[in-house]
Design an enzyme around this catalytic site. Sequence first.
Site, PDB file in Angstrom:
ATOM      1  N   HIS A 134       0.727  -0.992   0.014  1.00 32.67           N
ATOM      2  CA  HIS A 134      -0.144  -0.004   0.063  1.00 32.67           C
ATOM      3  C   HIS A 134       0.868   1.248  -0.038  1.00 32.67           C
ATOM      4  O   HIS A 134       0.339   2.239  -0.140  1.00 32.67           O
ATOM      5  CB  HIS A 134      -0.929   0.015   1.073  1.00 32.67           C
ATOM      6  CG  HIS A 134      -0.464   0.502   2.634  1.00 32.67           C
ATOM      7  ND1 HIS A 134       0.197  -0.458   3.380  1.00 32.67           N
ATOM      8  CD2 HIS A 134      -0.174   1.666   2.931  1.00 32.67           C
ATOM      9  CE1 HIS A 134       0.489   0.302   4.463  1.00 32.67           C
ATOM     10  NE2 HIS A 134       0.299   1.266   4.046  1.00 32.67           N
TER      11      HIS A 134
ATOM     12  N   ASP B 159      -0.491  -7.650   2.199  1.00 32.19           N
ATOM     13  CA  ASP B 159       0.048  -6.382   1.829  1.00 32.19           C
ATOM     14  C   ASP B 159       1.681  -6.353   2.411  1.00 32.19           C
ATOM     15  O   ASP B 159       2.443  -5.893   3.162  1.00 32.19           O
ATOM     16  CB  ASP B 159      -0.271  -5.376   3.143  1.00 32.19           C
ATOM     17  CG  ASP B 159       0.045  -3.831   3.016  1.00 32.19           C
ATOM     18  OD1 ASP B 159       0.584  -3.606   1.740  1.00 32.19           O
ATOM     19  OD2 ASP B 159      -0.115  -2.978   3.776  1.00 32.19           O
TER      20      ASP B 159
ATOM     21  N   SER C 252       4.229   2.928   7.949  1.00 34.58           N
ATOM     22  CA  SER C 252       3.864   1.538   7.086  1.00 34.58           C
ATOM     23  C   SER C 252       4.936   1.041   6.420  1.00 34.58           C
ATOM     24  O   SER C 252       6.035   1.996   5.916  1.00 34.58           O
ATOM     25  CB  SER C 252       2.910   2.214   6.030  1.00 34.58           C
ATOM     26  OG  SER C 252       1.729   2.435   6.563  1.00 34.58           O
ATOM     27  N   GLY C 253       5.080  -0.198   6.260  1.00 28.95           N
ATOM     28  CA  GLY C 253       5.906  -0.851   5.575  1.00 28.95           C
ATOM     29  C   GLY C 253       7.323  -1.224   6.446  1.00 28.95           C
ATOM     30  O   GLY C 253       8.085  -2.206   5.889  1.00 28.95           O
TER      31      GLY C 253
ATOM     32  N   GLY D 221       3.146   6.862   8.228  1.00 30.69           N
ATOM     33  CA  GLY D 221       4.558   7.041   7.953  1.00 30.69           C
ATOM     34  C   GLY D 221       5.437   5.864   8.312  1.00 30.69           C
ATOM     35  O   GLY D 221       6.504   5.731   8.104  1.00 30.69           O
TER      36      GLY D 221
END
Length: 282
Positions: free
Chosen positions: A76, A124, A221-222, A219
Amino acid sequence: MWTRVCVTLVFLLYVKDSFPQQNICGNAPLNNRIVGGQSALPGAWPWQVSLYSLAFDQHFCGGSLITKDWVMTAVHCFSSINFREVVVHLGKQSLQGSNPKQISRQVAQLILHPNYNSDTQDNDISLLRLNESVPFTNYTRPVCLAAEGSNFLCGTLSWITGWGNIATGVDLPFPGVLQEVAVPIVDRKKCENLLGASLITKNMICAGFMIGGKDSCQGDSGGPMVNKQGTVWVQSGITSWGEGCASPRSPGVYTRVSQYQKWISSILKPNPPGFIKFNFVG
């Protein structure tokens, strides 16, 4: 409050036929303490990367170095970002100011999981191939990944890191030092009851405090969620989604890394990451 007390003994078992990356992965020589909710020391999380958008001139997501050539992050993160306009910063400590240990790479290839569902955030996970190999130092090292069949029972303490907001709509203050926080794994059934059974799939893992106050946020994320055994850190999750940030009874949801060993290995052959299997006996 927790509905039951979770006490676990943790046993770390190396996967049969160890991969080459296991010789180096998961070691953080400069991380000598266990802390949460504060700025990280330089080099404490040497696999943490910052994904920087040239188009928007800002950090937009985190990620983790898994081999000398590959970074793992969330799908995402690239919903509105062109990977050709992304710079990967490694060995970074703060978003502004001096970063003497930082090295940077461009993205040569982006591989999104083919079964990613943007409605549910299922699967994801994505992989970024760097345009040039990364040298391993005390400030830049790969993390080990949770192997297929790993189990993380409720209450297992996990660490999340990133440069995201410190609360909903509140930016990380200058100079934007990498943050770290420890949160417990939430039982899947409890997570389903809290967030909705239809939203939590077998490819997700939840973590957070029922009283809120500590969580990943926009921020982050990942970025990685990791667990430690001995001197080795293993990534159990990828920061994926949540309802607000650090809200009571609203744990964060992470992509369950152990579900993707075969997929990752098929892409990174003949030099896959180091995979380590956790077995928890309560």
